[in-house]
Design a protein around this motif. Structure first.
Motif, mmCIF file in Angstrom:
data_model
loop_
_atom_site.group_PDB
_atom_site.id
_atom_site.type_symbol
_atom_site.label_atom_id
_atom_site.label_comp_id
_atom_site.label_asym_id
_atom_site.label_seq_id
_atom_site.Cartn_x
_atom_site.Cartn_y
_atom_site.Cartn_z
ATOM 1 N N PRO A 8 0.836 -1.194 0.000
ATOM 2 C CA PRO A 8 0.000 0.000 0.000
ATOM 3 C C PRO A 8 0.874 1.248 0.000
ATOM 4 C CG PRO A 8 -0.084 -1.099 2.137
ATOM 5 C CD PRO A 8 0.736 -1.961 1.231
ATOM 6 N N ILE A 9 0.434 2.244 -0.726
ATOM 7 C CA ILE A 9 1.186 3.481 -0.839
ATOM 8 C C ILE A 9 0.668 4.458 0.212
ATOM 9 C CG2 ILE A 9 1.768 5.409 -2.352
ATOM 10 C CD1 ILE A 9 1.136 3.366 -4.675
ATOM 11 N N PRO A 10 1.528 4.890 1.138
ATOM 12 C CA PRO A 10 1.080 5.845 2.156
ATOM 13 C C PRO A 10 0.758 7.190 1.512
ATOM 14 C CG PRO A 10 3.445 5.435 2.343
ATOM 15 C CD PRO A 10 2.928 4.540 1.271
ATOM 16 N N LEU A 11 -0.441 7.680 1.774
ATOM 17 C CA LEU A 11 -0.893 8.906 1.130
ATOM 18 C C LEU A 11 -0.451 10.160 1.868
ATOM 19 C CD1 LEU A 11 -4.477 7.768 0.142
ATOM 20 C CD2 LEU A 11 -2.411 7.784 -1.264
ATOM 21 N N ASN A 12 -0.242 10.055 3.158
ATOM 22 C CA ASN A 12 0.190 11.228 3.914
ATOM 23 C C ASN A 12 1.257 10.813 4.924
ATOM 24 O OD1 ASN A 12 -1.052 10.394 6.445
ATOM 25 N ND2 ASN A 12 -3.008 10.888 5.479
ATOM 26 N N ILE A 71 12.217 5.334 5.002
ATOM 27 C CA ILE A 71 12.863 5.727 3.748
ATOM 28 C C ILE A 71 12.222 4.989 2.581
ATOM 29 C CG2 ILE A 71 15.009 5.633 2.411
ATOM 30 C CD1 ILE A 71 16.508 6.053 5.107
ATOM 31 N N LEU A 72 12.040 3.673 2.715
ATOM 32 C CA LEU A 72 11.453 2.883 1.636
ATOM 33 C C LEU A 72 10.049 3.372 1.292
ATOM 34 C CD1 LEU A 72 11.565 0.487 -0.331
ATOM 35 C CD2 LEU A 72 10.671 -0.936 1.536
ATOM 36 N N ASN A 80 5.906 6.698 -7.144
ATOM 37 C CA ASN A 80 4.545 6.635 -7.681
ATOM 38 C C ASN A 80 4.077 8.002 -8.142
ATOM 39 O OD1 ASN A 80 2.824 4.029 -7.586
ATOM 40 N ND2 ASN A 80 4.212 3.883 -5.854
ATOM 41 N N ARG A 81 4.364 9.006 -7.365
ATOM 42 C CA ARG A 81 3.989 10.377 -7.732
ATOM 43 C C ARG A 81 4.726 10.797 -8.998
ATOM 44 N NH1 ARG A 81 4.010 15.315 -3.367
ATOM 45 N NH2 ARG A 81 2.793 16.792 -4.611
ATOM 46 N N GLY A 82 6.025 10.506 -9.054
ATOM 47 C CA GLY A 82 6.824 10.849 -10.229
ATOM 48 C C GLY A 82 6.352 10.123 -11.475
#
Length: 134
Positions: A8-12, A71-72, A80-82
Motif C-alpha cells: 500500500p502506498i502511504p498517502l500522507n 525511507i522505503l 509513484n507520484r513521479g
C-alpha cells in the motif's frame, strides 16, 4: 502505469509513519527495487544497509527497521507520484538525473538518501504539478 505489488502506498505523512512503525516486510525492498529499476547496490545505499543485509532479511522473512521502512515508504510514494506526473518510471528517472534550480542545480537523485532529501524532491514535484518551474 505499473505499481508496486502488495505494497500500500502511504498517502500522507501520518499513514507513512504508522506503516513504518508497524513494520514492512523485507520483500517490499525487492518489489520496489524492481519497480523502480534500481540495482541491489543502489537500493542498499538508499536504505543505508548492505546488499547482504537485504538478502538476509528476505531469507529470514523479517521486517525491516523503522528508519529503513520510513525511507522505503517515502521512496515508494515519491516514485509513484513521479511516475504519475511524468507518465513512466523511465521519464521520471530521467528527470531525477537533471539539475534542478530549486535544489541549487543539483540533480534530485542526489537527495534520495534521506527523509529530508526525499521531501525536497517531493516539493519539486509539487511545484511541477502546480505549474511552476521545479
Amino acid at each position: 502505469m505499473s505499481s508496486i505489488p502488495n505494497q500500500p502506498i502511504p498517502l500522507n505523512d501520518l499513514s507513512l509513519v504508522a506503516q513504518a512503525q508497524h513494520g514492512v516486510d523485507a520483500q517490499a525492498i525487492t518489489s520496489f527495487r524492481e519497480y523502480a529499476q534500481l540495482s541491489k547496490e543502489v537500493m542498499a545505499g538508499l536504505l543505508h544497509v548492505t546488499p547482504k543485509t537485504i538478502d538476509n532479511l528476505k531469507a529470514k522473512r523479517r521486517k525491516i527497521g523503522v528508519v529503513q521502512a520510513e525511507i522505503l515508504l517515502s521512496l515508494i510514494r515519491l516514485f509513484n507520484r513521479g511516475e504519475h506526473l511524468f507518465g513512466s518510471i523511465d521519464e521520471f528517472k530521467g528527470w531525477l538525473g537533471l539539475p534542478q534550480p530549486a535544489l541549487e542545480m543539483q540533480p534530485p537523485n542526489k537527495f534520495l538518501f534521506s527523509i529530508t532529501g526525499i521531501r525536497l524532491v517531493e516539493e519539486c514535484l509539487e511545484r511541477i504539478e502546480q505549474g511552476y518551474a521545479a
